[in-house]
Scaffold this active site. Sequence first.
Site, PDB file in Angstrom:
ATOM      1  CG  ASP A 159      -0.243   0.048   2.556  1.00  0.00           C
ATOM      2  OD1 ASP A 159       0.947  -0.367   2.626  1.00  0.00           O
ATOM      3  OD2 ASP A 159      -0.845   0.523   3.544  1.00  0.00           O
TER       4      ASP A 159
ATOM      5  CG  ASP B 291       4.051   0.082   1.660  1.00  0.00           C
ATOM      6  OD1 ASP B 291       3.485  -0.990   1.801  1.00  0.00           O
ATOM      7  OD2 ASP B 291       3.862   1.055   2.411  1.00  0.00           O
TER       8      ASP B 291
ATOM      9  CG  ASN C 138       0.519   3.410   4.273  1.00  0.00           C
ATOM     10  OD1 ASN C 138       0.321   3.321   5.473  1.00  0.00           O
ATOM     11  ND2 ASN C 138       1.521   2.804   3.666  1.00  0.00           N
TER      12      ASN C 138
ATOM     13  CB  THR D 111       4.586  -4.229   2.853  1.00  0.00           C
ATOM     14  OG1 THR D 111       4.118  -3.726   1.589  1.00  0.00           O
ATOM     15  CG2 THR D 111       5.708  -5.224   2.617  1.00  0.00           C
TER      16      THR D 111
ATOM     17  CG  PHE E 192      -1.615   1.686   9.617  1.00  0.00           C
ATOM     18  CD1 PHE E 192      -2.589   2.648   9.844  1.00  0.00           C
ATOM     19  CD2 PHE E 192      -1.437   1.228   8.319  1.00  0.00           C
ATOM     20  CE1 PHE E 192      -3.370   3.153   8.804  1.00  0.00           C
ATOM     21  CE2 PHE E 192      -2.203   1.719   7.269  1.00  0.00           C
ATOM     22  CZ  PHE E 192      -3.172   2.684   7.513  1.00  0.00           C
ATOM     23  CG  ASN E 193       0.367  -2.733   7.588  1.00  0.00           C
ATOM     24  OD1 ASN E 193      -0.063  -1.690   7.095  1.00  0.00           O
ATOM     25  ND2 ASN E 193       1.611  -3.155   7.413  1.00  0.00           N
TER      26      ASN E 193
ATOM     27  CG  HIS F  38       7.220   0.344   9.767  1.00  0.00           C
ATOM     28  ND1 HIS F  38       7.264   0.046  11.111  1.00  0.00           N
ATOM     29  CD2 HIS F  38       6.852   1.645   9.688  1.00  0.00           C
ATOM     30  CE1 HIS F  38       6.923   1.122  11.806  1.00  0.00           C
ATOM     31  NE2 HIS F  38       6.675   2.106  10.967  1.00  0.00           N
ATOM     32  CG  ASP F  39       5.960  -1.654   4.652  1.00  0.00           C
ATOM     33  OD1 ASP F  39       5.564  -2.242   5.675  1.00  0.00           O
ATOM     34  OD2 ASP F  39       5.285  -0.776   4.077  1.00  0.00           O
TER      35      ASP F  39
HETATM   36  C1  BDR Z   1       2.920   0.000   8.592  1.00  0.00           C
HETATM   37  O1  BDR Z   1       1.879   0.937   8.367  1.00  0.00           O
HETATM   38  C2  BDR Z   1       2.187   1.795   7.307  1.00  0.00           C
HETATM   39  O2  BDR Z   1       2.130   3.119   7.733  1.00  0.00           O
HETATM   40  C3  BDR Z   1       3.565   1.426   6.816  1.00  0.00           C
HETATM   41  O3  BDR Z   1       3.600   1.439   5.403  1.00  0.00           O
HETATM   42  C4  BDR Z   1       3.805   0.048   7.373  1.00  0.00           C
HETATM   43  O4  BDR Z   1       3.391  -0.957   6.475  1.00  0.00           O
HETATM   44  C5  BDR Z   1       3.612   0.310   9.893  1.00  0.00           C
HETATM   45  O5  BDR Z   1       2.735   0.233  10.964  1.00  0.00           O
HETATM   46 CA    CA Z   2       2.850  -0.493   4.164  1.00  0.00          CA
END
Ligand code: BDR
Ligand code: CA
Length: 313
Positions: A11, A16, A41, A127, A169-170, A243-244
């Site tokens: 996303d 990402d 996102n 991701t 978040f994800n 993160h990703d």
């Molecule tokens: C995740 O949430 C999104 O903001 C980032 O792309 C990552 O995948 C982190 O919590």
């Molecule tokens: Ca992401």
Amino acid sequence: MTARPIIIDCDPGQDDAVALLLALASPDELRIVGITCVAGNVPLDLTQRNARRICELAGRAEMQVFAGCPGPMVRPLKTAEAVHGESGLDGVDLPDPTMSLQDRHAVEFIIDACRSAEDGEITLCPTGPMTNVATALVQAPDIRRKIREIVFMGGTAINPGNTTPVAEFNVYVDPHAAQIVMQSGIKLTMLGLDVTHKAITTPKRLAAIRAIGSPVAEAVAGMLEFYDRHDIERYGMPGGPLHDPCVIAYLLAPDIFMGRDCHVAVETGSELTLGQTVVDWWGVTGMAPNCHVVDHVDSNAFYGLLIERLGRF
Ligand code: BDR
Ligand code: CA
């Protein structure tokens, strides 16, 4: 070595985007079968465009990009423009993509790609919210045997949440999808906030990326400069967590990561703790582990790998 076939379900989102670039720079190890996009996102129309923008930035317009689910399985979509900006890729001004979006729905593509693969061949790399992946597993449970592993960014074991006090978040955006994946019986590896908050783009690392001097490195530095400000302000960190890219780095260099096998379940009912990944770190439930939970990375090795690969463009 035969390159490992992967589907990146994303996303984009700046992090990402860096994950995509890291994978695109690593053709000896990874063969990207397709890039599937999901709402997360930012809305789907932007995530699929951003994925194509990144492919073109990398000079890889032959990649196949698919648009998938426009929102989570059950809940309304929650986006994260406060982190990623209105475009999802704020910090860089990439041209509109000219490569076309594939006609097939991302879920259909995931199912077709798995069905035409050998048993245990495909690695799925989500991701973003896992809506596309879970929908594919619900529609076509037969594909489970074709999947070697799902290596995903999401959740958190011991670290607090970044979207609610307990949820990442994800997983928060589509907890029902995440729970379907957790219960799938497929080999799972979770790269959650425990590890990603150890992969911080410090000013020195950002300068090293910029110093590569190529258009791709310039674009990454611009994106990360924008993206980092959010975590610097919120968490008082010296930079933002990548993160990703941890998902792709884990495939390229698993030895620089550490974790343990745990039982993981996702809270889908409670208002208070919705989207929490309940990780049985100490094995207190006696439930069989269903997920390898990664909680540590050698961050210098991680950034060394990333900078070396970005230098290939
Ligand atoms: C995740 O949430 C999104 O903001 C980032 O792309 C990552 O995948 C982190 O919590
Ligand atoms: Ca992401």
